[in-house]
Design a protein around this motif. Structure first.
Motif, PDB file in Angstrom:
ATOM      1  N   THR A  72      -8.866  22.073 -26.929  1.00 22.72           N
ATOM      2  CA  THR A  72      -7.272  22.221 -26.974  1.00 22.72           C
ATOM      3  C   THR A  72      -6.806  21.170 -27.990  1.00 22.72           C
ATOM      4  OG1 THR A  72      -6.851  23.477 -24.935  1.00 22.72           O
ATOM      5  CG2 THR A  72      -4.922  22.576 -26.192  1.00 22.72           C
ATOM      6  N   THR A  73      -7.135  19.887 -27.424  1.00 23.99           N
ATOM      7  CA  THR A  73      -6.628  18.498 -28.283  1.00 23.99           C
ATOM      8  C   THR A  73      -7.097  18.737 -29.927  1.00 23.99           C
ATOM      9  OG1 THR A  73      -6.847  17.374 -26.325  1.00 23.99           O
ATOM     10  CG2 THR A  73      -6.810  16.137 -28.349  1.00 23.99           C
ATOM     11  N   HIS A  74      -8.497  19.072 -29.980  1.00 21.40           N
ATOM     12  CA  HIS A  74      -8.914  19.537 -31.367  1.00 21.40           C
ATOM     13  C   HIS A  74      -8.027  20.335 -32.133  1.00 21.40           C
ATOM     14  CE1 HIS A  74     -11.598  20.949 -34.617  1.00 21.40           C
ATOM     15  NE2 HIS A  74     -11.200  22.075 -33.934  1.00 21.40           N
ATOM     16  N   ALA A  75      -7.529  21.426 -31.511  1.00 22.32           N
ATOM     17  CA  ALA A  75      -6.842  22.560 -32.141  1.00 22.32           C
ATOM     18  C   ALA A  75      -5.190  22.128 -32.628  1.00 22.32           C
ATOM     19  CB  ALA A  75      -6.711  23.742 -31.236  1.00 22.32           C
ATOM     20  N   MET A  76      -5.001  21.271 -31.561  1.00 21.00           N
ATOM     21  CA  MET A  76      -3.485  20.544 -31.931  1.00 21.00           C
ATOM     22  C   MET A  76      -3.651  19.450 -32.928  1.00 21.00           C
ATOM     23  SD  MET A  76      -2.363  19.929 -27.915  1.00 21.00           S
ATOM     24  CE  MET A  76      -0.699  19.025 -28.242  1.00 21.00           C
ATOM     25  N   HIS A  77      -4.647  18.820 -33.036  1.00 25.03           N
ATOM     26  CA  HIS A  77      -4.713  17.756 -34.355  1.00 25.03           C
ATOM     27  C   HIS A  77      -4.854  18.756 -35.530  1.00 25.03           C
ATOM     28  CE1 HIS A  77      -6.022  14.574 -31.544  1.00 25.03           C
ATOM     29  NE2 HIS A  77      -5.566  13.810 -32.556  1.00 25.03           N
ATOM     30  N   VAL A  78      -5.578  20.028 -35.654  1.00 24.81           N
ATOM     31  CA  VAL A  78      -5.836  20.830 -36.473  1.00 24.81           C
ATOM     32  C   VAL A  78      -4.233  21.411 -36.984  1.00 24.81           C
ATOM     33  CG1 VAL A  78      -6.774  22.982 -37.455  1.00 24.81           C
ATOM     34  CG2 VAL A  78      -8.173  21.685 -36.355  1.00 24.81           C
ATOM     35  N   MET A  79      -3.513  21.674 -35.983  1.00 20.89           N
ATOM     36  CA  MET A  79      -2.314  22.246 -36.366  1.00 20.89           C
ATOM     37  C   MET A  79      -1.490  21.136 -36.769  1.00 20.89           C
ATOM     38  SD  MET A  79      -2.419  25.344 -35.542  1.00 20.89           S
ATOM     39  CE  MET A  79      -0.475  25.989 -35.670  1.00 20.89           C
ATOM     40  N   ALA A  82      -9.591  28.992 -22.670  1.00 17.05           N
ATOM     41  CA  ALA A  82      -7.932  28.864 -21.908  1.00 17.05           C
ATOM     42  C   ALA A  82      -8.062  29.703 -20.677  1.00 17.05           C
ATOM     43  CB  ALA A  82      -6.775  28.979 -22.760  1.00 17.05           C
ATOM     44  N   VAL A  83      -8.381  31.096 -20.883  1.00 15.66           N
ATOM     45  CA  VAL A  83      -8.496  31.866 -19.773  1.00 15.66           C
ATOM     46  C   VAL A  83      -9.203  31.378 -18.598  1.00 15.66           C
ATOM     47  CG1 VAL A  83      -8.896  34.166 -19.171  1.00 15.66           C
ATOM     48  CG2 VAL A  83      -7.515  33.821 -21.076  1.00 15.66           C
ATOM     49  N   LEU A  84     -10.605  30.982 -19.018  1.00 16.89           N
ATOM     50  CA  LEU A  84     -11.404  30.411 -18.071  1.00 16.89           C
ATOM     51  C   LEU A  84     -10.937  29.235 -17.113  1.00 16.89           C
ATOM     52  CD1 LEU A  84     -14.841  31.080 -19.698  1.00 16.89           C
ATOM     53  CD2 LEU A  84     -13.465  32.732 -18.796  1.00 16.89           C
ATOM     54  N   ALA A  85     -10.360  28.323 -17.831  1.00 14.51           N
ATOM     55  CA  ALA A  85      -9.944  27.048 -17.304  1.00 14.51           C
ATOM     56  C   ALA A  85      -8.601  27.650 -16.444  1.00 14.51           C
ATOM     57  CB  ALA A  85      -9.400  26.122 -18.599  1.00 14.51           C
ATOM     58  N   ALA A  86      -7.841  28.445 -17.046  1.00 19.28           N
ATOM     59  CA  ALA A  86      -6.635  28.644 -16.082  1.00 19.28           C
ATOM     60  C   ALA A  86      -6.939  29.659 -14.879  1.00 19.28           C
ATOM     61  CB  ALA A  86      -5.824  29.586 -17.138  1.00 19.28           C
ATOM     62  N   GLY A 114     -13.308  18.101 -32.007  1.00 18.11           N
ATOM     63  CA  GLY A 114     -13.857  19.356 -32.082  1.00 18.11           C
ATOM     64  C   GLY A 114     -15.488  19.309 -31.744  1.00 18.11           C
ATOM     65  N   SER A 115     -15.884  18.198 -32.361  1.00 11.99           N
ATOM     66  CA  SER A 115     -17.710  18.087 -31.940  1.00 11.99           C
ATOM     67  C   SER A 115     -17.846  17.958 -30.534  1.00 11.99           C
ATOM     68  CB  SER A 115     -18.288  17.103 -32.811  1.00 11.99           C
ATOM     69  OG  SER A 115     -17.342  15.646 -32.632  1.00 11.99           O
ATOM     70  N   CYS A 116     -16.786  17.147 -29.910  1.00  9.84           N
ATOM     71  CA  CYS A 116     -16.999  16.773 -28.605  1.00  9.84           C
ATOM     72  C   CYS A 116     -16.909  18.044 -27.612  1.00  9.84           C
ATOM     73  CB  CYS A 116     -15.887  15.834 -28.028  1.00  9.84           C
ATOM     74  SG  CYS A 116     -16.054  15.440 -26.461  1.00  9.84           S
ATOM     75  N   ALA A 117     -15.908  18.948 -28.026  1.00 15.77           N
ATOM     76  CA  ALA A 117     -15.840  20.127 -27.138  1.00 15.77           C
ATOM     77  C   ALA A 117     -17.099  20.924 -27.563  1.00 15.77           C
ATOM     78  CB  ALA A 117     -14.771  20.945 -27.840  1.00 15.77           C
ATOM     79  N   PHE A 118     -17.649  20.992 -28.718  1.00 15.14           N
ATOM     80  CA  PHE A 118     -19.067  21.782 -28.946  1.00 15.14           C
ATOM     81  C   PHE A 118     -20.332  21.324 -27.916  1.00 15.14           C
ATOM     82  CE2 PHE A 118     -22.909  22.218 -31.375  1.00 15.14           C
ATOM     83  CZ  PHE A 118     -23.031  23.491 -31.411  1.00 15.14           C
ATOM     84  N   PHE A 119     -20.373  19.909 -28.116  1.00 17.80           N
ATOM     85  CA  PHE A 119     -21.484  19.534 -27.273  1.00 17.80           C
ATOM     86  C   PHE A 119     -21.204  19.681 -25.800  1.00 17.80           C
ATOM     87  CE2 PHE A 119     -22.072  16.908 -31.156  1.00 17.80           C
ATOM     88  CZ  PHE A 119     -23.172  17.409 -31.619  1.00 17.80           C
ATOM     89  N   MET A 120     -19.918  19.566 -25.234  1.00 12.41           N
ATOM     90  CA  MET A 120     -19.723  19.685 -24.065  1.00 12.41           C
ATOM     91  C   MET A 120     -19.934  20.979 -23.632  1.00 12.41           C
ATOM     92  SD  MET A 120     -16.003  17.640 -23.456  1.00 12.41           S
ATOM     93  CE  MET A 120     -15.928  17.927 -21.678  1.00 12.41           C
ATOM     94  N   LEU A 121     -19.596  22.005 -24.450  1.00 12.27           N
ATOM     95  CA  LEU A 121     -19.754  23.684 -24.202  1.00 12.27           C
ATOM     96  C   LEU A 121     -21.182  23.982 -24.109  1.00 12.27           C
ATOM     97  CD1 LEU A 121     -18.123  26.111 -23.591  1.00 12.27           C
ATOM     98  CD2 LEU A 121     -18.239  26.409 -25.900  1.00 12.27           C
ATOM     99  N   SER A 122     -21.993  23.220 -25.162  1.00 10.89           N
ATOM    100  CA  SER A 122     -23.544  23.374 -25.111  1.00 10.89           C
ATOM    101  C   SER A 122     -24.093  22.961 -23.611  1.00 10.89           C
ATOM    102  CB  SER A 122     -23.880  22.554 -26.324  1.00 10.89           C
ATOM    103  OG  SER A 122     -23.396  23.145 -27.526  1.00 10.89           O
ATOM    104  N   PHE A 123     -23.587  21.896 -23.221  1.00  8.93           N
ATOM    105  CA  PHE A 123     -24.036  21.358 -22.314  1.00  8.93           C
ATOM    106  C   PHE A 123     -23.859  22.188 -21.194  1.00  8.93           C
ATOM    107  CE2 PHE A 123     -24.761  18.111 -18.582  1.00  8.93           C
ATOM    108  CZ  PHE A 123     -25.723  17.518 -19.066  1.00  8.93           C
ATOM    109  N   ILE A 124     -22.631  22.655 -21.050  1.00 17.39           N
ATOM    110  CA  ILE A 124     -22.195  23.402 -19.775  1.00 17.39           C
ATOM    111  C   ILE A 124     -23.300  24.747 -19.729  1.00 17.39           C
ATOM    112  CG2 ILE A 124     -20.663  25.288 -19.107  1.00 17.39           C
ATOM    113  CD1 ILE A 124     -18.579  23.501 -20.030  1.00 17.39           C
TER     114      ILE A 124
END
Lengths: 128, 349
Positions: B99-106, B148-152, B57-67
């Motif tokens: 998505t990996t973060h979300a799968m871990h949550v679920m 997901a939509v942007l990546a797809a 989760g934190s990795c995704a947050f920092f990656m998005l911040s960097f982008i």
């Protein structure tokens, strides 16, 4: 309500899979000359075809029937709109941070537990 | 340059960029989990699964911040431009990490239940009417759906199929996704976090992004303040053969003025392929060549050579003494414009 939303999403995704099969085997070559004879890359389009299938279907129909005549203003991407989104972000981020800080609860650390007295007259009826 | 779509258009630089990105992500997750697991023994309230969840989760947050930092940084300082060129692969990788973060949550909070996990996720907290205890999961779901939509839709095909304005408009959703992620973390994990380092990194990253966009916005306004129909590009002697001078031709558009021999031609700075910066490219075999993917255009009319069909806008030029002026109103893509001849003594330098 939640079950209804999840059910609707499942139906949406199933329709998306059907649309992806049709578009990636039949439609894509008809509307995109650069896709003719090129097949491997189509696997990468499956998620998009599923997620945005109503748009894909409409766009397919438009390209098949209307055949856009005039070139779209590709030299003028919506950068002004982007400025609006950037301004919204500039406002939304501090607002979200301030809200998070303001509502954050700080319980007193190492506080002694306090025995709370029941409301007057509630003791007898609450007993099992 | 290709007439057929390929799965991924990799160049040597893109291989290096993607490899560095992948190594950085793996290193971050590895270090986070190792450090987190040390603190997550049976006497501590944090389990290993939660540590992994927070790592992704934190990795995704920092990656998005960097982008989101790359765009304004590149506008403020051209040295950041190389980071911009492969931002799309960065975005796809961010969507995978999120998505990996979300799968871990679920898998941690909603597994082993007779209730459908997605239904359980939606009904576990429905207090939408209050800020304290707000169902922050919904904000995460919204952000993940956008990512997901942007990546797809990141493949070249979508840019062509949707047309650049629609594609670009759709991908502005990244701003909404980031606002949702900031609120998701702020109303979620931040409410329980005891580690001050996290608070500093989280708030610092978010405010840095907001600050960078504000700075880039103010700079753009300042540059756009003095705009006439014809604007000065540069003195005639400032042009190098086969190269371009980039000039702003409005609040949001740029043109690239190329010198080919003793003539000048101006085209849109945005490549028809992916809006790549044509002005940073050079003239190869008489054609303007995009530095991103090698798409080429004839300088005099902005058309790609046969058998390609791409077209970009052209601009009119004129001389005012020693100064080259450009008409800020673009001609429709593919419009032929006679090149502006430079007197030999002006071009010699």
């Amino acid at each position: 309500m939640a079950a209804l939303i999840v059910g609707a999403l499942t139906v949406y995704a199933a329709a998306g899979v059907f649309n992806a099969c049709a578009f990636l085997t039949v439609g894509i070559g008809r509307v995109s000359p650069a896709a003719r004879g090129s097949y491997v890359f189509r696997a990468l389009l499956i998620p998009g075809c599923i997620l945005l299938w109503p748009y894909v279907l409409i766009r397919w129909l438009v390209l098949e029937t209307l055949r856009e005549g005039s070139p779209l203003p590709s030299h003028q991407p919506p950068l002004r709109v982007q400025q609006g989104f950037a301004l919204l972000l500039i406002l939304a981020v501090p607002a979200a941070l301030a809200t998070a800080v303001l509502i954050r609860q700080q319980p007193p650390m190492n506080a002694e537990p306090v025995q709370v007295a029941p409301p007057a007259g509630a003791g007898a009826s609450a007993a099992p | 340059m290709s007439v057929k779509f390929v799965p991924v258009q990799w160049t040597a630089n893109k291989w290096i960029y993607d490899a560095a990105l992948l190594v950085a992500v793996i290193a971050y997750i590895f270090v986070f989990v190792r450090v987190g697991n040390v603190a997550a023994d049976v006497t501590r309230p944090v389990d290993g699964a939660v540590v992994r969840m927070r790592a992704f989760g934190s990795c995704a947050f920092f990656m998005l911040s960097f982008i989101l930092a790359i765009g304004p940084l590149a506008r403020l300082d051209k040295r950041f431009l190389p980071l911009l060129y492969n931002r799309r692969h960065f975005g796809v990788m961010t969507a995978v990490v999120a998505t990996t973060h979300a799968m871990h949550v679920m898998g941690w909070y909603y597994a082993f239940s007779p209730t459908n996990p997605l239904v359980a996720l939606l009904v576990s907290n429905t207090a939408y009417g209050q800020l304290l205890g707000f169902p922050f999961e919904a904000l995460g779901i919204a952000a993940l759906a956008i990512l997901a939509v942007l990546a797809a839709t990141s493949h070249d095909f979508w840019l062509s199929f949707m047309t650049p304005p629609v594609w670009k408009g759709l991908h502005l959703g990244i701003y909404v996704a980031y606002a949702c992620v900031v609120a998701h973390v702020g109303l979620g994990y931040f409410q329980d976090a005891e580690n001050p380092a996290f608070a500093v990194l989280y708030a610092g990253s978010a405010m840095t992004i907001a600050g960078l966009h504000l700075a880039a916005h103010l700079l753009k306004r300042e540059r756009a303040a003095s705009s006439d129909r014809w604007v000065a590009v540069a003195p005639a002697r400032a042009f190098s053969d086969g190269r371009a001078v980039i000039v702003r031709v409005g609040a949001a558009e740029r043109a690239a003025v190329f010198r080919i021999g003793n003539t000048l031609s101006a085209v849109s700075n945005a490549c028809a392929h992916q809006n790549g910066p044509l002005g940073e490219g050079r003239v190869v075999d008489g054609c303007i060549t995009c530095p991103w993917h090698g798409f080429q255009y004839r300088p005099q009319d902005g058309c790609a050579p046969e058998p390609f069909t791409e077209k970009i806008a052209t601009y009119n030029l004129k001389l005012d003494g020693e100064t080259v002026l450009i008409d800020t109103v673009a001609n429709p893509p593919g419009t032929a414009v006679p090149p502006l001849s430079l007197p030999a003594e002006r071009a010699a330098a």
